[in-house]
Design a protein around this motif. Structure first.
Motif, PDB file in Angstrom:
ATOM      1  N   ASN A  14       0.838  -1.203   0.000  1.00  0.00           N
ATOM      2  CA  ASN A  14       0.000   0.000   0.000  1.00  0.00           C
ATOM      3  C   ASN A  14       0.870   1.249   0.000  1.00  0.00           C
ATOM      4  N   LYS A  15       1.941   1.222   0.758  1.00  0.00           N
ATOM      5  CA  LYS A  15       2.869   2.350   0.798  1.00  0.00           C
ATOM      6  C   LYS A  15       3.524   2.536  -0.579  1.00  0.00           C
ATOM      7  N   PHE A  16       3.944   1.428  -1.192  1.00  0.00           N
ATOM      8  CA  PHE A  16       4.535   1.505  -2.530  1.00  0.00           C
ATOM      9  C   PHE A  16       3.514   2.021  -3.541  1.00  0.00           C
ATOM     10  N   ALA A  17       2.276   1.573  -3.415  1.00  0.00           N
ATOM     11  CA  ALA A  17       1.223   1.963  -4.358  1.00  0.00           C
ATOM     12  C   ALA A  17       0.949   3.465  -4.311  1.00  0.00           C
ATOM     13  N   GLU A  18       1.250   4.095  -3.202  1.00  0.00           N
ATOM     14  CA  GLU A  18       1.031   5.533  -3.036  1.00  0.00           C
ATOM     15  C   GLU A  18       2.294   6.349  -3.294  1.00  0.00           C
ATOM     16  N   SER A  19       3.364   5.686  -3.692  1.00  0.00           N
ATOM     17  CA  SER A  19       4.667   6.357  -3.807  1.00  0.00           C
ATOM     18  C   SER A  19       4.767   7.314  -4.992  1.00  0.00           C
ATOM     19  N   GLY A  20       4.011   7.045  -6.068  1.00  0.00           N
ATOM     20  CA  GLY A  20       4.130   7.867  -7.256  1.00  0.00           C
ATOM     21  C   GLY A  20       5.295   7.465  -8.147  1.00  0.00           C
ATOM     22  N   TRP A  21       6.066   6.462  -7.744  1.00  0.00           N
ATOM     23  CA  TRP A  21       7.183   5.981  -8.562  1.00  0.00           C
ATOM     24  C   TRP A  21       6.678   4.810  -9.377  1.00  0.00           C
ATOM     25  N   GLU A  22       6.599   4.983 -10.692  1.00  0.00           N
ATOM     26  CA  GLU A  22       5.954   3.994 -11.547  1.00  0.00           C
ATOM     27  C   GLU A  22       6.586   2.610 -11.481  1.00  0.00           C
ATOM     28  N   VAL A  23       7.852   2.531 -11.118  1.00  0.00           N
ATOM     29  CA  VAL A  23       8.501   1.221 -11.023  1.00  0.00           C
ATOM     30  C   VAL A  23       7.786   0.334  -9.999  1.00  0.00           C
ATOM     31  N   ILE A  24       7.337   0.947  -8.893  1.00  0.00           N
ATOM     32  CA  ILE A  24       6.707   0.143  -7.832  1.00  0.00           C
ATOM     33  C   ILE A  24       5.232   0.421  -7.629  1.00  0.00           C
ATOM     34  N   ASP A  25       4.751   1.594  -8.011  1.00  0.00           N
ATOM     35  CA  ASP A  25       3.352   1.883  -7.666  1.00  0.00           C
ATOM     36  C   ASP A  25       2.352   1.044  -8.455  1.00  0.00           C
ATOM     37  N   GLU A  26       2.507   0.948  -9.759  1.00  0.00           N
ATOM     38  CA  GLU A  26       1.534   0.176 -10.547  1.00  0.00           C
ATOM     39  C   GLU A  26       1.598  -1.328 -10.260  1.00  0.00           C
ATOM     40  N   PRO A  27       2.783  -1.925 -10.199  1.00  0.00           N
ATOM     41  CA  PRO A  27       2.819  -3.359  -9.864  1.00  0.00           C
ATOM     42  C   PRO A  27       2.248  -3.651  -8.468  1.00  0.00           C
ATOM     43  N   SER A  28       2.461  -2.749  -7.537  1.00  0.00           N
ATOM     44  CA  SER A  28       1.915  -2.931  -6.186  1.00  0.00           C
ATOM     45  C   SER A  28       0.397  -2.834  -6.211  1.00  0.00           C
ATOM     46  N   LYS A  29      -0.122  -1.822  -6.919  1.00  0.00           N
ATOM     47  CA  LYS A  29      -1.583  -1.677  -7.042  1.00  0.00           C
ATOM     48  C   LYS A  29      -2.187  -2.908  -7.698  1.00  0.00           C
ATOM     49  N   ALA A  30      -1.546  -3.379  -8.765  1.00  0.00           N
ATOM     50  CA  ALA A  30      -2.070  -4.543  -9.493  1.00  0.00           C
ATOM     51  C   ALA A  30      -2.127  -5.763  -8.578  1.00  0.00           C
ATOM     52  N   TRP A  31      -1.086  -5.989  -7.807  1.00  0.00           N
ATOM     53  CA  TRP A  31      -1.077  -7.150  -6.912  1.00  0.00           C
ATOM     54  C   TRP A  31      -2.151  -7.001  -5.832  1.00  0.00           C
ATOM     55  N   LEU A  32      -2.267  -5.813  -5.261  1.00  0.00           N
ATOM     56  CA  LEU A  32      -3.269  -5.572  -4.212  1.00  0.00           C
ATOM     57  C   LEU A  32      -4.694  -5.754  -4.741  1.00  0.00           C
ATOM     58  N   GLU A  33      -4.905  -5.434  -6.003  1.00  0.00           N
ATOM     59  CA  GLU A  33      -6.235  -5.556  -6.616  1.00  0.00           C
ATOM     60  C   GLU A  33      -6.485  -6.941  -7.198  1.00  0.00           C
ATOM     61  N   GLY A  34      -5.514  -7.833  -7.060  1.00  0.00           N
ATOM     62  CA  GLY A  34      -5.683  -9.194  -7.532  1.00  0.00           C
ATOM     63  C   GLY A  34      -5.516  -9.374  -9.032  1.00  0.00           C
ATOM     64  N   ARG A  35      -4.895  -8.395  -9.685  1.00  0.00           N
ATOM     65  CA  ARG A  35      -4.715  -8.506 -11.130  1.00  0.00           C
ATOM     66  C   ARG A  35      -3.244  -8.577 -11.523  1.00  0.00           C
ATOM     67  N   GLY A  36      -2.371  -8.699 -10.530  1.00  0.00           N
ATOM     68  CA  GLY A  36      -0.940  -8.804 -10.809  1.00  0.00           C
ATOM     69  C   GLY A  36      -0.416 -10.151 -10.355  1.00  0.00           C
ATOM     70  N   SER A  37       0.695 -10.563 -10.943  1.00  0.00           N
ATOM     71  CA  SER A  37       1.277 -11.848 -10.574  1.00  0.00           C
ATOM     72  C   SER A  37       2.435 -11.659  -9.610  1.00  0.00           C
ATOM     73  N   LYS A  38       2.765 -12.725  -8.930  1.00  0.00           N
ATOM     74  CA  LYS A  38       3.924 -12.720  -8.034  1.00  0.00           C
ATOM     75  C   LYS A  38       5.179 -12.394  -8.841  1.00  0.00           C
TER      76      LYS A  38
END
Length: 76
Positions: A14-38
Motif C-alpha cells: 500500500n505504501k509503494f502503491a502511493e509512492s508515485g514511482w511507476e517502477v513500484i506503484d503500478e505493480p503494487s496496485k495490481a497485486w493488491l487488486e488481484g490482477r498482478g502476478s507474483k
C-alpha cells in the motif's frame, strides 16, 4: 502464508502503491487488486532495489523485506 506476514506485505505494498514511482506503484496496485502476478511484483521490486535500494530513503529496507515475504507467496 501466515496472516501476519500477509498483513505486513499488504501494508508495505500500500505504501509503494502511493509512492508515485511507476517502477513500484503500478505493480503494487495490481497485486493488491488481484490482477498482478507474483512474478511481476518480484520483478518490479527487484528493479527498485537495484535502482534505489541503497539511497537511504525509507523504502530501502522495505524492498528487501517484500522480496523475503514474496518467497512465501504461491505462484500466481
Amino acid at each position: 502464508m501466515e496472516k501476519e506476514k500477509m498483513e505486513e506485505l499488504t501494508q508495505i505494498l500500500n505504501k509503494f502503491a502511493e509512492s508515485g514511482w511507476e517502477v513500484i506503484d503500478e505493480p503494487s496496485k495490481a497485486w493488491l487488486e488481484g490482477r498482478g502476478s507474483k512474478e511481476d511484483l518480484v520483478t518490479a521490486i527487484s528493479q527498485a532495489d537495484r535502482e534505489c535500494g541503497s539511497c537511504g530513503c525509507e523504502f530501502d529496507p522495505l524492498y528487501k523485506r517484500v522480496l523475503e515475504l514474496c518467497t512465501d507467496l504461491p505462484v500466481t
